[in-house]
Design a protein around this motif. Structure first.
Motif, PDB file in Angstrom:
ATOM      1  N   ALA A 294       0.847  -1.059  -0.073  1.00 51.16           N
ATOM      2  CA  ALA A 294       0.102   0.071   0.247  1.00 51.16           C
ATOM      3  C   ALA A 294       0.972   1.157  -0.102  1.00 51.16           C
ATOM      4  O   ALA A 294       2.283   1.221   0.264  1.00 51.16           O
ATOM      5  N   ILE A 295       0.113   2.264  -0.243  1.00 44.39           N
ATOM      6  CA  ILE A 295       1.025   3.555  -0.354  1.00 44.39           C
ATOM      7  C   ILE A 295       0.107   4.852   0.308  1.00 44.39           C
ATOM      8  O   ILE A 295      -1.021   4.711   0.045  1.00 44.39           O
ATOM      9  N   LEU A 296       0.546   5.584   1.074  1.00 52.34           N
ATOM     10  CA  LEU A 296      -0.018   6.691   1.664  1.00 52.34           C
ATOM     11  C   LEU A 296       0.950   7.717   1.601  1.00 52.34           C
ATOM     12  O   LEU A 296       2.178   7.777   1.995  1.00 52.34           O
ATOM     13  N   GLY A 297       0.484   8.882   0.612  1.00 50.54           N
ATOM     14  CA  GLY A 297       1.322   9.989   0.183  1.00 50.54           C
ATOM     15  C   GLY A 297       0.678  11.406   0.361  1.00 50.54           C
ATOM     16  O   GLY A 297      -0.660  11.250   0.467  1.00 50.54           O
TER      17      GLY A 297
ATOM     18  N   SER B 204       0.022  -6.642   1.012  1.00 55.12           N
ATOM     19  CA  SER B 204       1.018  -7.241   1.428  1.00 55.12           C
ATOM     20  C   SER B 204       1.163  -7.076   2.995  1.00 55.12           C
ATOM     21  O   SER B 204       2.074  -7.674   3.751  1.00 55.12           O
ATOM     22  N   GLY B 205       0.338  -6.296   3.619  1.00 53.61           N
ATOM     23  CA  GLY B 205       0.502  -5.823   4.959  1.00 53.61           C
ATOM     24  C   GLY B 205       1.530  -4.749   5.270  1.00 53.61           C
ATOM     25  O   GLY B 205       1.746  -4.410   6.511  1.00 53.61           O
ATOM     26  N   LEU B 206       2.240  -4.128   4.122  1.00 50.40           N
ATOM     27  CA  LEU B 206       3.074  -3.033   4.549  1.00 50.40           C
ATOM     28  C   LEU B 206       2.569  -1.976   3.653  1.00 50.40           C
ATOM     29  O   LEU B 206       1.769  -1.900   2.580  1.00 50.40           O
ATOM     30  N   THR B 207       2.766  -0.736   4.217  1.00 49.49           N
ATOM     31  CA  THR B 207       2.341   0.620   3.773  1.00 49.49           C
ATOM     32  C   THR B 207       3.751   1.494   3.354  1.00 49.49           C
ATOM     33  O   THR B 207       4.522   1.677   4.519  1.00 49.49           O
TER      34      THR B 207
ATOM     35  N   ALA C 221      15.063  28.062   1.673  1.00 54.14           N
ATOM     36  CA  ALA C 221      15.700  27.406   2.781  1.00 54.14           C
ATOM     37  C   ALA C 221      15.947  26.139   2.800  1.00 54.14           C
ATOM     38  O   ALA C 221      15.017  25.346   2.358  1.00 54.14           O
ATOM     39  N   PRO C 222      17.081  25.465   3.005  1.00 54.94           N
ATOM     40  CA  PRO C 222      17.210  23.995   2.888  1.00 54.94           C
ATOM     41  C   PRO C 222      16.935  23.216   4.130  1.00 54.94           C
ATOM     42  O   PRO C 222      17.587  22.281   4.448  1.00 54.94           O
ATOM     43  N   THR C 223      15.789  23.636   4.941  1.00 55.38           N
ATOM     44  CA  THR C 223      15.464  22.709   6.016  1.00 55.38           C
ATOM     45  C   THR C 223      14.349  21.799   5.408  1.00 55.38           C
ATOM     46  O   THR C 223      13.895  21.279   6.380  1.00 55.38           O
ATOM     47  N   TRP C 224      13.881  21.880   4.298  1.00 58.10           N
ATOM     48  CA  TRP C 224      12.771  20.902   3.996  1.00 58.10           C
ATOM     49  C   TRP C 224      13.563  19.437   3.658  1.00 58.10           C
ATOM     50  O   TRP C 224      14.730  19.316   3.657  1.00 58.10           O
ATOM     51  N   GLY C 225      12.914  18.454   3.308  1.00 58.89           N
ATOM     52  CA  GLY C 225      13.221  17.328   3.073  1.00 58.89           C
ATOM     53  C   GLY C 225      12.365  16.314   2.425  1.00 58.89           C
ATOM     54  O   GLY C 225      11.270  16.493   2.282  1.00 58.89           O
ATOM     55  N   VAL C 226      12.804  15.157   1.909  1.00 55.64           N
ATOM     56  CA  VAL C 226      11.913  13.976   1.280  1.00 55.64           C
ATOM     57  C   VAL C 226      11.788  12.931   2.574  1.00 55.64           C
ATOM     58  O   VAL C 226      12.928  12.679   2.912  1.00 55.64           O
ATOM     59  N   LEU C 227      10.605  12.840   2.806  1.00 57.72           N
ATOM     60  CA  LEU C 227      10.419  11.705   3.922  1.00 57.72           C
ATOM     61  C   LEU C 227       9.858  10.481   3.198  1.00 57.72           C
ATOM     62  O   LEU C 227       8.675  10.409   2.426  1.00 57.72           O
ATOM     63  N   VAL C 228      10.505   9.338   3.622  1.00 58.73           N
ATOM     64  CA  VAL C 228      10.117   8.058   3.160  1.00 58.73           C
ATOM     65  C   VAL C 228       9.992   7.124   4.358  1.00 58.73           C
ATOM     66  O   VAL C 228      10.908   6.931   5.123  1.00 58.73           O
ATOM     67  N   ALA C 229       8.803   6.332   4.423  1.00 60.54           N
ATOM     68  CA  ALA C 229       8.714   5.325   5.709  1.00 60.54           C
ATOM     69  C   ALA C 229       8.158   4.000   4.900  1.00 60.54           C
ATOM     70  O   ALA C 229       7.391   4.113   4.179  1.00 60.54           O
ATOM     71  N   VAL C 230       8.450   3.088   5.492  1.00 59.11           N
ATOM     72  CA  VAL C 230       7.659   1.720   5.225  1.00 59.11           C
ATOM     73  C   VAL C 230       7.226   1.184   6.496  1.00 59.11           C
ATOM     74  O   VAL C 230       8.087   1.101   7.401  1.00 59.11           O
ATOM     75  N   SER C 231       5.899   0.881   6.350  1.00 57.63           N
ATOM     76  CA  SER C 231       5.304   0.424   7.967  1.00 57.63           C
ATOM     77  C   SER C 231       4.597  -0.669   7.945  1.00 57.63           C
ATOM     78  O   SER C 231       4.066  -1.112   6.747  1.00 57.63           O
ATOM     79  N   ASP C 232       4.191  -1.399   9.213  1.00 58.51           N
ATOM     80  CA  ASP C 232       3.359  -2.411   9.127  1.00 58.51           C
ATOM     81  C   ASP C 232       2.129  -1.857  10.285  1.00 58.51           C
ATOM     82  O   ASP C 232       2.115  -0.627  10.508  1.00 58.51           O
ATOM     83  N   ASP C 233       1.442  -2.721  10.518  1.00 62.94           N
ATOM     84  CA  ASP C 233       0.243  -2.337  11.476  1.00 62.94           C
ATOM     85  C   ASP C 233       0.783  -1.991  12.938  1.00 62.94           C
ATOM     86  O   ASP C 233      -0.021  -1.506  13.649  1.00 62.94           O
ATOM     87  N   GLN C 234       2.027  -1.988  13.017  1.00 62.95           N
ATOM     88  CA  GLN C 234       2.526  -1.396  14.288  1.00 62.95           C
ATOM     89  C   GLN C 234       3.198  -0.275  14.439  1.00 62.95           C
ATOM     90  O   GLN C 234       3.902   0.160  15.320  1.00 62.95           O
ATOM     91  N   GLY C 235       3.627   0.107  13.057  1.00 63.57           N
ATOM     92  CA  GLY C 235       4.215   1.234  13.026  1.00 63.57           C
ATOM     93  C   GLY C 235       5.458   1.425  11.878  1.00 63.57           C
ATOM     94  O   GLY C 235       5.541   0.406  11.084  1.00 63.57           O
TER      95      GLY C 235
ATOM     96  N   GLN D  51       6.242   9.555  10.244  1.00 62.64           N
ATOM     97  CA  GLN D  51       6.723   8.259  10.026  1.00 62.64           C
ATOM     98  C   GLN D  51       8.221   8.023   9.754  1.00 62.64           C
ATOM     99  O   GLN D  51       8.820   7.195  10.518  1.00 62.64           O
ATOM    100  N   GLY D  52       8.932   8.637   8.756  1.00 63.06           N
ATOM    101  CA  GLY D  52      10.157   8.679   8.521  1.00 63.06           C
ATOM    102  C   GLY D  52      11.005   9.040   9.741  1.00 63.06           C
ATOM    103  O   GLY D  52      11.981   8.315  10.081  1.00 63.06           O
ATOM    104  N   PRO D  53      10.670  10.189  10.118  1.00 63.35           N
ATOM    105  CA  PRO D  53      11.647  10.804  11.210  1.00 63.35           C
ATOM    106  C   PRO D  53      11.384   9.636  12.610  1.00 63.35           C
ATOM    107  O   PRO D  53      12.608   9.584  13.231  1.00 63.35           O
ATOM    108  N   ILE D  54      10.432   9.077  12.757  1.00 61.89           N
ATOM    109  CA  ILE D  54      10.173   8.182  13.753  1.00 61.89           C
ATOM    110  C   ILE D  54      11.221   7.119  13.715  1.00 61.89           C
ATOM    111  O   ILE D  54      12.144   6.451  14.701  1.00 61.89           O
ATOM    112  N   ALA D  55      11.298   6.449  12.561  1.00 61.14           N
ATOM    113  CA  ALA D  55      12.435   5.334  12.254  1.00 61.14           C
ATOM    114  C   ALA D  55      13.378   5.711  12.307  1.00 61.14           C
ATOM    115  O   ALA D  55      14.461   4.795  13.027  1.00 61.14           O
TER     116      ALA D  55
END
Length: 270
Positions: free
Chosen positions: A74-77, A87-90, A106-120, A223-227
């Motif tokens: 799955a994808i959430l954007g 697959s159980g992954l997002t 200002a260069p404080t922006w970023g691209v965030l990517v995470a892959v998660s399951d049902d627990q985060g 989610q990306g920052p958490i990981a």
């Protein structure tokens, strides 16, 4: 899903880097080029929430890679919403976190990517294309690759809140009540800095600061920052000490001690 095999972990890590690699040239193509921005704010009940062609094209580039490499996930954007999978992954994508900073140059922006399951989140990236830094975390390690080479990420050692550095994006933080809670913490810290967007979370993972406190976030903002932060030894919760990966109020801390100090203030002032 509760377990990830080494082979699957390696593939998820590989694909996450492919996504960030694809987003880099798209975002840089338009950065500091006087790019126009549409305003999504009125539809969301806020005055100004910009989106640019770079946001949209970056997410489209990442989705195209996922269609080829991980079609069952799955994808959430942020820009194009949820696409179901089996697959159980997002994959959770923020093509430009900090669009206001982006359009201001200002260069404080970023691209965030995470892959998660049902627990985060399982694995995540914070990528800053203009500086050329990529912060990665999950599956037992965290590292930064940038102009100074590759280095392991490790959050700061414990210190009192009175010696801590705190970051957030907006001085207003969220609602007036949330802002008051944040400023109660900030008043006890040694230093507070604003306007850092996702780069603040990267600095926490890199051992430069102690706390990031924000409110009103979406899952793709955090989610990306958490990981990355958890991979570097930090802690991320909501302001009551619960899971934060669905967004809302977020307290990211370098260690358990400073987290406990900040959490005690935030939870009591709301």
């Amino acid at each position: 899903m509760t377990r990830v095999s080494p082979a699957l972990a390696a593939d998820l890590r590989r694909v996450a880097h492919l996504l960030a690699d694809a987003a880099r040239p798209v975002t840089l193509q338009h950065f500091r080029r006087g790019i126009a921005a549409d305003n999504k704010g009125p539809a969301k009940g806020v005055a100004f929430d910009p989106v640019t062609i770079a946001d949209r094209e970056s997410e489209m580039a990442m989705r195209a890679i996922l269609a080829r490499e991980r079609p069952d996930d799955a994808i959430l954007g942020e820009e194009f919403g949820h696409q179901p999978g089996n697959s159980g992954l997002t994959w959770v994508l923020d093509p430009i976190d900090g669009t206001r900073a982006y359009i201001a140059g200002a260069p404080t922006w970023g691209v965030l990517v995470a892959v998660s399951d049902d627990q985060g989140p399982l694995f995540g990236l914070i990528d800053q294309p203009y500086i050329g830094e990529r912060f990665a975390g999950g599956f037992g390690r965290a590292e930064c690759v940038g102009p100074q080479g590759t280095s392991a990420l490790q959050t700061r050692a414990a210190r009192a809140l009175s010696d801590a550095i705190v970051m957030t994006t907006y001085p207003e933080v969220g609602t007036p009540t949330e802002a008051a809670a944040f400023h109660t913490v900030a008043a006890q810290a040694r230093l507070t800095r604003y306007g850092m967007d996702c780069y603040a979370y990267a600095m926490l993972a890199a051992g430069q600061i102690d706390l990031v406190i924000e409110a009103g976030l979406q899952s793709y903002d955090v989610q990306g920052p958490i990981a990355v932060i958890e991979g570097a030894g930090g802690i991320v919760t909501d302001w009551q000490g619960g899971p934060a990966w669905n967004g809302g109020r977020v307290l990211a801390a370098a260690n358990a001690e400073v987290h406990a100090e900040a959490l005690a203030i935030l939870s009591q002032t709301l």
